[in-house]
Structures are given as C-alpha cells and as structure tokens.
Design an enzyme around this catalytic site. Structure first.
Site, short mmCIF file in Angstrom:
data_model
loop_
_atom_site.label_atom_id
_atom_site.label_comp_id
_atom_site.label_asym_id
_atom_site.label_seq_id
_atom_site.Cartn_x
_atom_site.Cartn_y
_atom_site.Cartn_z
N GLU A 147 -8.55 1.28 -4.56
CA GLU A 147 -9.60 0.90 -3.61
C GLU A 147 -10.36 2.11 -3.08
O GLU A 147 -9.75 3.13 -2.72
CB GLU A 147 -8.99 0.13 -2.42
N GLU A 165 0.85 -1.19 0.00
CA GLU A 165 0.00 0.00 0.00
C GLU A 165 0.89 1.24 0.00
O GLU A 165 1.90 1.28 0.69
CB GLU A 165 -0.89 0.02 1.25
O1 KIV Z 1 -6.07 -7.54 1.63
C1 KIV Z 1 -6.86 -7.53 0.66
O2 KIV Z 1 -7.77 -8.37 0.54
C2 KIV Z 1 -6.69 -6.47 -0.35
C3 KIV Z 1 -7.71 -6.38 -1.45
C4 KIV Z 1 -9.02 -5.96 -0.93
C5 KIV Z 1 -7.25 -5.51 -2.57
O3 KIV Z 1 -5.76 -5.72 -0.26
NA NA Z 2 -4.55 -5.86 1.65
#
Ligand code: KIV
Ligand code: NA
Length: 269
Positions: A183, A116
């Site tokens: 997201e 991220e």
């Molecule tokens: O951890 C996760 O499931 C994610 C997705 C929602 C993209 O990062």
């Molecule tokens: Na994630």
C-alpha cells in the site's frame, strides 16, 4: 451442490498466470454484488472509517471484525474471504495473534486473516501459517501505525525507506504469507518487490505491475467521498445518485405523491 470457494493457495497460484482481483466488503448485500467478480474479498478494518465514522482504524475491535466477517461470508459463495486483524489484537505476541486469528476463522468460517507489519511481524506470520492460519501480509503504508508514523503519506521516498520496504516484504514473503498487500509506495518499489517475491503482491496506490489490485469498494463506487486519495478511481458516482433519490423521496412525501394507491394494501372483495 455448493460451489467450492477459492482458497488462499488458489490465490497464491495466480501469480504469473493472471492479475488477481480484489475489493473490500463489509456487509452481506455488497458481498453478494462483488462475489461473482473478484478472487478474494477483504473485510478490511477500513470499515472503522467507512462505516463507523472513526478518524483512524485504531479503534476497530475484534468483535466488529468478526460481525462483519460473518456478514460477508453469508453474502458470498465463490470468492476467498480474508478478514483484517484489527489494531491491538496481534502485535503483543505471536500467541495473542494466533488466539485472535483463530477466533476469526472459527466464528466467521473465513479462510485467512491479514495483518500489517514487516520484519517485526515475520515470526508471527510463520507461527500462524505453520499452525494452520493462512496470512495475507500488508507492507508499505500501514494505517494502524498512524500514531507513530504520523499519517497517510506514501512511503519509499528515500533510500532508507526503500530499504525498509524491501526488507519488510522479503521477511513476510519468507515467513509464508500467501500474498502481500503493498500500500502507498512510490511506484518503482512496488514493481521491484513484485518481480523479486515468491508470493503475489496486491497493490493499492502501488503499481500496475503488481500481481493483483485491491481498492476500498466504497471509494471506487463513489460512496465514501470524505477524501479521494490519488490512487482511487471512481468507477461509479453513487453518492450523488443516493442524494438525488433521497431528495426525490422527500419531495414526493411532502407533495403526497408517494405513496400512491398502488403502494398500499387493499381489502380483497
Ligand atoms: O482495511 C482495508 O480496507 C485494507 C485495504 C485497503 C488493503 O487494508
Ligand atoms: Na486494513
């Protein structure tokens, strides 16, 4: 002979060809069921909440991610497997990120990691990619920032936020990510980013215009129903089906109708 897996480069090349299909997987049996239908499976750190009952993803460890990455690799053969770098395993420095990501690739056999972050992570993404570790970016709503941003509110609701998402996505794109998860953004921002970036966007709570889509499997299957965000569609309702099956089992045990003789071992004669 083993079929070859899709590579991160194969995923990247799908932009402009057809929508990219992705779901999360954490375990071998679920990976087996999803593998034939998706381009990549994400071993997401959402497993902290979905499997372990944590309130946020902050408590997830690198060892947890590696154990589940190994399980998903065992249950898949054709899809590309991407494993999330958990909170605390990459933010300190690009060297720390490389060490954590290399452990994931070496110990699971998967082919890419996700992290991220926006502009502040661009140098790290470039460091990893140029040293042999494909990176899936993740911008917009970033769950690992819950303690500073205050939660799971969609982003891009004012000009300042829109400018930040644009800048973040461009920085991760330029740094060489093979794709970028977008997201929880207002829809036009995800649409605009998709049209301007080199790499494919993978939307979740983003836009139908994204180059691909991802959902948490337990959400779309109706297993994890603690809350249902607006962007989740239930393609099945497994929670009530499981409750019903367990209720039936309990009743049959109490009524001594299960097990029947056919479920028992008899001496051959
Ligand atoms: O951890 C996760 O499931 C994610 C997705 C929602 C993209 O990062
Ligand atoms: Na994630």
């Amino acid at each position: 002979t083993a079929k070859r897996r899709l590579s991160p480069a194969n995923i990247e090349a799908l932009k402009g060809e057809r929508p990219i299909v992705s779901l999360t997987a954490y375990t071998t049996p679920i990976a087996r069921l999803l593998d034939p239908h998706v381009d990549f499976l994400l071993v997401g750190d959402s497993l902290g909440m979905v499997l372990y009952g944590l309130d946020t993803t902050v408590g997830v460890t690198l060892d947890m991610m590696i154990a589940h990455g190994q399980a998903v690799m065992r249950g898949s053969e054709r899809s590309c497997i991407v494993v999330d770098l958990p909170f605390g395993s990459y933010q300190e420095s690009k060297e720390q990120a490389f060490r954590s990501a290399a452990r994931i690739l070496k110990e699971t056999g998967c082919s890419a990691v996700k992290l991220e972050g926006g502009a502040e992570m661009a140098e790290t993404v470039d460091f990893l990619v140029s040293r042999g570790i494909p990176v899936l970016g993740h911008v917009g709503l970033m769950p690992q920032l819950v303690n500073t941003t205050g939660g799971y509110r969609s982003v891009g609701r004012n000009e300042k936020e829109v400018a930040k998402i644009r800048r973040d996505a461009k920085a991760i794109d330029d740094a060489g990510a093979f794709a970028i998860v977008v997201e929880g953004t207002v829809e036009p921002v995800a649409r605009e980013i998709t049209a301007t970036l080199r790499s494919p966007t993978i939307g979740i709570g983003a836009s139908p215009a994204c180059d691909g889509q991802i959902l948490v499997s337990d959400d779309m299957l109706g297993i994890f129903n603690d809350f249902k965000p607006r962007f989740v569609k239930h393609f099945a309702e497994l929670a009530p089906a499981i409750s019903k099956a367990v209720e039936d089992y309990a009743n049959e045990v109490k009524a001594r109708t299960f097990p029947a003789i056919e479920h028992t071992f008899q001496l051959k004669r």
